[in-house]
Design a protein around this motif. Structure first.
Motif, mmCIF file in Angstrom:
data_model
loop_
_atom_site.group_PDB
_atom_site.id
_atom_site.type_symbol
_atom_site.label_atom_id
_atom_site.label_comp_id
_atom_site.label_asym_id
_atom_site.label_seq_id
_atom_site.Cartn_x
_atom_site.Cartn_y
_atom_site.Cartn_z
ATOM 1 N N PRO A 75 0.823 -1.210 0.000
ATOM 2 C CA PRO A 75 0.000 0.000 0.000
ATOM 3 C C PRO A 75 0.862 1.267 0.000
ATOM 4 C CG PRO A 75 -0.724 -1.562 1.686
ATOM 5 C CD PRO A 75 0.601 -2.048 1.199
ATOM 6 N N TYR A 108 1.475 2.432 5.206
ATOM 7 C CA TYR A 108 1.094 1.245 5.969
ATOM 8 C C TYR A 108 1.982 1.065 7.192
ATOM 9 C CZ TYR A 108 5.017 -0.937 3.418
ATOM 10 O OH TYR A 108 6.250 -1.236 2.880
ATOM 11 N N MET A 124 -7.055 1.573 12.915
ATOM 12 C CA MET A 124 -8.026 1.688 11.820
ATOM 13 C C MET A 124 -9.036 2.808 12.077
ATOM 14 S SD MET A 124 -8.686 -2.255 10.558
ATOM 15 C CE MET A 124 -9.018 -2.946 12.180
ATOM 16 N N LYS A 137 -2.883 1.423 6.043
ATOM 17 C CA LYS A 137 -3.225 0.017 5.993
ATOM 18 C C LYS A 137 -2.355 -0.728 7.006
ATOM 19 C CE LYS A 137 -6.093 -0.070 2.388
ATOM 20 N NZ LYS A 137 -7.500 -0.577 2.470
ATOM 21 N N ALA A 143 -8.849 -3.374 6.001
ATOM 22 C CA ALA A 143 -7.626 -2.565 6.054
ATOM 23 C C ALA A 143 -6.389 -3.419 6.276
ATOM 24 C CB ALA A 143 -7.741 -1.512 7.154
#
Length: 401
Positions: free
Chosen positions: A224, A227, A254, A261, A286
């Motif tokens: 991602p 992250y 989250m 992520k 996620a």
């Protein structure tokens, strides 16, 4: 389980006959293998024996460059005789410093005489002129016997701390070297210990070297844009923070930091921890689960690009130190000072979280280190979710400011 049995074997007087019998059998295998080989010594050939695991190798590898450019051994060809567990790391990042790699399965080497016979015979046939065994916590049947079996006329090892070797074994092993390096008393950080050992071997000053893995050699994978890496395993159950607590931390991230992520990493054997973790999350959208899917060079790439690592105290923490990845490491204190926390001159990006007893003595960890080597009496469950969340909040705010 195997590690606990080995520790018991080394320390229990009741098991002394069994330990002596195992040592004798492996010594006889080595001597028989040596008798079947006739070889001429190869001049200017150095073999480094490094049969321990990932963290040990990461602590030591920075000093390979010192060997390569030293006045004493810089003109030698260098062979690494190592644990196959570090093969992908060493061959990817250190092939420019090592002329030849010889990889072995250390468990087969310790338990299968036929495998050991073939390995020792092939090693002896190389005809090395110098062997260097830099392991401080030596193992008689791996480090000492193998150093002797090379047949090198110059065999250099280290005075040991008796963690992996009984005193009578160490006395026998000492006699198999032509020179023993004294790296000093007490418990010191392992990279500093390695620096002293290499300095004693090449007999010239060796500067402090912060760990570094060159990201250009890492193997790219799809990740991602932003992250946080979460590593759930640690090899030994008592070093593993519960999956439900990691899940509470994940829910916090989250909710409070939706731009990130979460990327799960770990060995294939650690898939069980990922599955347990995911069961505690009502929404895993996620989460990118890479558990069991990454080679070590790919893991290096993932850590190089990560904003943060959250992990138990295990090998991934040492990789993160070498990629300069900001990290939160949860530890119950096993091998305190020797393996963690990283001193500022070696790795200032890692924050360690310990049980309160250790935290309250942060100003002088050396004073309590003997109580935590080789094992810790404390439980990792003493570290609360709230402390981890508070540390995450502080680190992410610092990164984004």
């Amino acid at each position: 389980m195997l590690k606990r049995f080995i520790r018991l074997l080394k320390t229990s007087p009741l098991l002394l006959p069994l330990l002596a019998s195992i040592d004798l059998v492996l010594l006889l295998v080595d001597r028989l293998a040596v008798l079947t080989v006739r070889t001429r010594p190869a001049p200017l050939s150095l073999v480094v024996i490094r049969l321990d695991v990932m963290g040990d190798y990461l602590m030591f590898r920075n000093y390979l460059r010192q060997l390569k450019k030293s006045a004493r051994y810089g003109n030698h060809s260098i062979t690494l005789f190592g644990n196959i567990a570090v093969k992908s790391l060493a061959e990817t990042f250190d092939s420019g410093l090592i002329d030849q790699f010889i990889w072995v399965d250390i468990y087969k080497l310790s338990t299968q005489p036929s495998y050991r016979f073939k390995v020792v015979r092939a090693l002896r046939a190389q005809g090395f002129s110098v062997v260097f065994c830099p392991a401080y916590s030596r193992v008689l049947v791996l480090d000492d016997f193998i150093a002797w079996a090379t047949g090198a006329s110059e065999r250099v090892g280290c005075r040991t701390d008796y963690v992996n070797i009984a005193r009578w074994e160490a006395a026998l092993g000492d006699r198999l070297y032509t020179r023993l390096i004294d790296s000093g008393p007490g418990i010191v950080f392992e990279m500093e210990r390695d620096r002293r050992i290499v300095e004693g071997f090449i007999q010239e000053p060796v500067a402090v070297q912060p760990p570094l893995l060159d990201g250009h050699y890492a193997r790219a994978v799809t990740v991602p844009d932003r992250y946080i890496v979460v590593s759930l395993g640690a090899g030994q159950e008592f070093r593993i923070w519960p999956a439900d607590r990691f899940a509470k931390v994940a829910r916090f991230i989250m909710m409070q930091y939706p731009a990130y992520k979460l990327v799960l990493t770990g060995a294939p054997s650690e898939k069980v921890y990922a599955e347990s973790f995911l069961k505690h999350l009502p929404d895993a959208s996620a989460i990118v689960d890479l558990t069991g899917l990454l080679s070590i060079p790919q893991l290096v790439y993932v850590l190089t690009k990560a904003d943060l690592l959250i992990a138990n105290e295990t090998g991934i923490a040492h990789i993160a130190a070498s990629t300069q990845t900001p990290s939160i490491v949860i530890s119950q204190g096993k091998s305190l000072v020797r393996w963690h926390p990283y001193p500022a001159e070696y790795g200032e990006m890692i924050t360690y979280l310990y049980p309160d007893y250790i935290e309250q003595r942060r100003a002088d960890l050396s004073a309590i280190a003997p109580d935590f080597n080789p094992e810790s009496p404390l439980s990792i469950n003493e570290i609360s979710v709230e402390r981890v969340i508070g540390t995450i909040r502080a680190m992410l705010q610092g990164l984004e400011s």
